[in-house]
Design an enzyme around this catalytic site. Sequence first.
Site, PDB file in Angstrom:
ATOM      1  N   CYS B  93     -51.033 -20.040 -18.979  1.00 41.30           N
ATOM      2  CA  CYS B  93     -50.476 -20.222 -20.322  1.00 41.30           C
ATOM      3  C   CYS B  93     -49.990 -21.662 -20.540  1.00 41.30           C
ATOM      4  O   CYS B  93     -50.805 -22.565 -20.642  1.00 41.30           O
ATOM      5  CB  CYS B  93     -49.369 -19.202 -20.547  1.00 41.30           C
ATOM      6  SG  CYS B  93     -49.071 -18.879 -22.279  1.00 41.30           S
ATOM      7  N   ARG B 127     -50.464 -16.584 -34.001  1.00 44.59           N
ATOM      8  CA  ARG B 127     -50.225 -16.335 -32.585  1.00 44.59           C
ATOM      9  C   ARG B 127     -51.209 -15.306 -32.060  1.00 44.59           C
ATOM     10  O   ARG B 127     -51.463 -14.296 -32.720  1.00 44.59           O
ATOM     11  CB  ARG B 127     -48.795 -15.831 -32.386  1.00 44.59           C
ATOM     12  CG  ARG B 127     -47.969 -16.756 -31.524  1.00 44.59           C
ATOM     13  CD  ARG B 127     -46.638 -16.241 -31.107  1.00 44.59           C
ATOM     14  NE  ARG B 127     -46.451 -16.527 -29.680  1.00 44.59           N
ATOM     15  CZ  ARG B 127     -46.280 -17.719 -29.175  1.00 44.59           C
ATOM     16  NH1 ARG B 127     -46.229 -18.779 -29.950  1.00 44.59           N
ATOM     17  NH2 ARG B 127     -46.133 -17.904 -27.868  1.00 44.59           N
ATOM     18  N   HIS B 193     -51.254 -14.171 -18.948  1.00 48.70           N
ATOM     19  CA  HIS B 193     -49.993 -14.718 -18.474  1.00 48.70           C
ATOM     20  C   HIS B 193     -49.257 -13.846 -17.469  1.00 48.70           C
ATOM     21  O   HIS B 193     -49.582 -12.691 -17.256  1.00 48.70           O
ATOM     22  CB  HIS B 193     -49.092 -15.104 -19.651  1.00 48.70           C
ATOM     23  CG  HIS B 193     -48.499 -13.952 -20.392  1.00 48.70           C
ATOM     24  ND1 HIS B 193     -48.285 -14.010 -21.738  1.00 48.70           N
ATOM     25  CD2 HIS B 193     -48.075 -12.736 -19.997  1.00 48.70           C
ATOM     26  CE1 HIS B 193     -47.730 -12.873 -22.126  1.00 48.70           C
ATOM     27  NE2 HIS B 193     -47.599 -12.093 -21.092  1.00 48.70           N
TER      28      HIS B 193
END
Lengths: 472, 243
Positions: B93, B127, B193
């Site tokens: 990430c 996002r 992540h």
Amino acid sequence: MMDQIQESRPVMAAKVALAKTVAAASGRAGHSGTTLPGGVIAAIDKGVIGRVSRWLPEGSVLVSATNGKTTTNAMIADILAREGMKVARNREGANLAAGVATALLKDASLTGRPRSDIGLFEVDEFALPEVAKQCSPRTVLLMNLFRDQLDRYGELEHIAERWRSAVMSLGSGTQAIFNADDPLVAAMATLRQDRTLCYGIEDTAAGGKVMQHASDSKYCTVCGNPFEYEIFYMGHLGKYLCPACGYSRPSPAIYAEKLAFDGMRGSRFDLVTPECTVSIKLPLPGLYNVYNALAAAACAFSLGIGPASVKDGLAAFSAAFGRVEQLVIEGKKVVMLLVKNPAGFNEVVRTLLTEPGKKSLLMALNDRIADGRDVSWIWDVDLEVVAPEIESAVTGGTRAGEMAMRLKYAGVDQSLLKVEPDLREALRQALRRTGEKETLYVLPTYTAMLALRQAIHQDFTTDRKLGDLVWK
Amino acid sequence: MEIRIAHLYPALLNIYADRGNIICLAKNCQWRGIDVVVDEFDLGKKPDWEAYDFFYLGGGQDRDQLLVCRDLAAMGSGLMEAVEAGAVLLAVCGGYQLLGEFYRTAAGETMEGVGLFRAYTVAGQRRCIGNVALESDMEGRRLTLAGFENHSGKTYLRDGQQPLGRVVAGFGNNAEDGTEGIIHKNAIGTYLHGPLLPKNALLTHHLLEKSLKHRYGPDAVLTAVEHALEDEALDVAVRLARR
């Protein structure tokens, strides 16, 4: 001015009536009716919270935090009840602006006047600025900020920024209460000239010298250099000092000292206020509940409530919905401990460790929206410390496998693990694996807790009338 | 045998429980009887690059990533040289973004990256949040990987660069070209992540074997361990991503 603020009685009456109708209808439709009515009104009227709450004779109290807002809110309600006050409250989970509006409208007469004396609302961390702006609260209680469901709330720093702007917008008449031990929250006290109050724990024996892994805010809120901690109480909560700029934890006016813990049965501590010292007996376990009780006490103090009601209200307190609920199922003792985020889960783990002997567990991990779709956070929980004490663990919920895997990597032998995604079946198996004299500890995420309550209601005999405990 | 792991910026880059990856690496070494050393390097602490077989960078909050970005620039090219010499690296990430060429913010400012990966990132409007599954070609071996992504930056690979995999479900590097992550030598950057390694047992195996080879030469082999529970968790994650 008045005609701008106060709308005509027929219009308000129509709105209140509409809200009550929607509430009744949504209740019949099988929903809890806690958010929908206010949502309907809020959609057509942005100012409804302010217009109703301003008539509350004792004003409104807002409570916000990552962890403990539901429990603390319930504690304050019990204390207020002992003072004979009638309280308008939102129910847990219904803590966005629409939930607050619903609570106010349900409480109101058809003319839009509240029937209660005081409003007491738990407010979602993200929604705090909006609700605070609308209702001009008498007291705002800000308890803590921990990393939570990142997919829902975003970065902790973004929430903190929203809180800062909310604190700066509070009117001069509002009493703002801060947790001195949370550096991120305590620094907000400096944003106001007066009418601030800080609370904290003053007992080095209750903390540790090592920070838990899931800790946030390790860096000075003023200058960005690393804090030095004299003591850690819970996550990043503790006694801290910035060696670079000299910023340090504010001295709390209200604090707890001489903490003593008695496992699942609860704790005792001395509550010190500027006026007196009272010994408190709290029937809830863990340091996190001491923080909740202390926050409730600070709030009561700010409202001018005497120590007797605080002491009695806390001593008689029973847990809010799924938080340390103790019951007997099929003759076996069961303790349900809600887990929502790493800091809260770590405290539950720490509380489990205060009970002697091996533990039988049911860990229920769901990944629905209310739980957080991202289950990464369980890897931030220090499960390694409880692993050697696990005698048996059934994992349930949509991410049962991930939970079992976490336990495997924490050091639990795979032969002690059982993966059963179906929560009814998981509960059945967990009870079967729990000995006659043993306790089953159930650690569910939010929606898993709701599903388990339903399962208990449908499938098992219990010592408690579960009508009010079941999600309707 | 021994594997030495350098965990870079654990205090700042740990937002998505990145610790899960370190726990996973350590346990997988232990189960195979391999000694494992994990050393942590926070701001201003520079590792002896040649002493480590595996470097790990996690994700952080925007503010913290900015601090790391400056520190990484000051560290010089040690990390790049280690990777060119065959050391293993996993950057997740924010760590992945920092090791690219640059990050361009929504305001148009450009933050220089390390340039270890031939990729760059620009701030996105939307996002990318959710479960993600990909098909990866790991030196001729087809792997299904799954995890969770949560990023607004959109990363684009330069021509000829190899992605970690092709997105089966989810967003990936930029929600446009179907790529996810990047592979350069034994370095991997990815948006999957936090605790990506535990349930992607075959990827973990691959990275640890590369670490052994880095230390003991090309003949070093990593023994297999059972990973039924891991595979079960992976299957669920893939299913959720596809839904």
